[in-house]
Design a protein around this motif. Structure first.
Motif: not given
Length: 374
Positions: A143-165
């Motif tokens: 989805s272009r915007v997703a509604m997710v549960r908080e525990n699904c989230c994993v914080k990471v560091d990286g550029t936008r291009e890296e995030l796509r990987l």
């Protein structure tokens, strides 16, 4: 505020980009602006109505993006954080409290519960006003915007291009890698066979290479799929085409590749087919372990009990490779940054609007892991 966006909605006999409407966020929900969503065969099964959650539904369970909005009780992320999405877990049951989130007591409800929240409200609706099953694996992230549960989230560091990987890491890749790094934990000099040359099997292969095996074998019944794998990834790996081979003959061939012909210490089934399961058991050395990763609603283990007793074999099933996402995903990302886990070589990028092109090329065996990029 309620949010309107576009998402890939599976209905009876169709899968297409549609307008969807999210209700106000619940206390533990997060809105994520998706930068990329990876495609898994499980999404296809769900869209076809042969998985736990059924259409009409928003598919997608491997993605990454930036936090847009948070519910009132959310504390792990704040707007603007870069996140990779994985499965949902409750954080309160005895499994979660002991670091075994893949076996959360609320796994089914949180990941495949459907469109209705615990309070009876409908979280997401289609353009026609009808309720849609959402939060597939806690996220429904294609989805272009997703509604997710908080525990699904994993914080990471990286550029936008890296995030796509990194979008591809949240399910299949962490499952394959976790089978080796979290469950098998092979000693240096082990013999390892991996059945299945898809994203799960190849991720397991990449992780197994980190353990300095004496013998590492990748097995698949498609020469086309084996030929598609980048040559540099197969360095030090025996690639075996199992087409038209019986389980017994295949197992004998694999044992012959090991030191002294003794057999494998670990054999991972990433397919979920009975003949593969049997070959995995038959190729093992004494005290070997069969790792079951491939999913099937009907396949059964047909290996003889006597062989297990005499050889002291172990059969180990697992979910998500026993991975705790907030530990495993940063670990895999760091291994990638260090040049030790080149999962990016498995990915092919497509525009977000090119889902059906990506699916066609995946089914034709032209790509290993498609990623839709926004």
């Amino acid at each position: 505020m309620p949010t309107t966006t576009e998402a890939y909605v599976a209905r009876q006999g169709s899968l297409k980009l549609e307008k969807v409407h999210y209700a106000d966020l619940d206390a533990n929900e997060v809105l994520v602006d998706i930068t990329a969503a990876s495609i898994c065969h499980t999404d296809v099964k769900a869209a076809e109505g042969v998985f736990h959650m059924k259409p009409p539904m928003i598919i997608g369970h491997e993605a990454a993006g930036y936090v847009k909005e948070i519910g009132s009780a959310v504390s792990y992320v704040t707007p603007g954080d870069a996140v990779v999405l994985a499965f949902a877990w409750c954080g309160e049951c005895r499994r979660c409290m002991s670091g075994k989130q893949p076996y959360c007591d609320e796994m089914r409800a949180l990941n495949f519960g459907g469109s209705t929240r615990a309070d009876g409200t409908v979280a997401v609706k289609g353009a026609d006003g009808g309720g849609l099953n959402g939060q597939f694996f806690g996220q429904s992230s294609m989805s272009r915007v997703a509604m997710v549960r908080e525990n699904c989230c994993v914080k990471v560091d990286g550029t936008r291009e890296e995030l796509r990987l990194f979008a591809s890491l949240g399910c299949g890749i962490q499952t394959g890698a976790g089978a080796m790094l979290n469950v098998a934990k092979p000693a240096v000099g082990s013999s390892i066979a991996i059945f299945g040359g898809g994203a799960v099997g190849l991720s397991a292969m990449l992780a197994a290479k980190l353990t300095s095996p004496a013998c590492l074998v990748l097995v698949d019944n498609s020469q086309t799929k084996l030929d598609m794998i980048p040559r540099e990834l197969l360095e030090g790996v025996h690639a075996v085409n199992s087409s038209n081979k019986s389980s017994e003959d295949l197992a004998a061939e694999l044992r012959a590749l090991t030191p002294r012909g003794a057999g494998m210490d670990f054999a991972m089934d990433g397919v979920g087919h009975e003949a593969v399961l049997l070959a995995a058991h038959l190729c093992l050395d004494k005290l070997g372990t069969a790792l079951i990763v491939g999913g099937s609603p009907t396949a059964k283990i047909s290996a003889a009990i006597e062989g297990h007793l005499v050889k002291g074999l172990t059969t180990r099933g697992m979910h998500q490779g026993d991975s705790v996402p907030r530990v495993m995903l940063p670990r895999l990302i760091q291994l990638w940054k260090d040049g030790k886990f080149p999962f990016d070589k498995l990915l092919t990028m497509y525009k977000f609007e090119e889902l059906h092109k990506a699916l066609d090329e995946m089914h034709q065996g032209q790509v290993i892991k498609p990623v839709l990029v926004l």
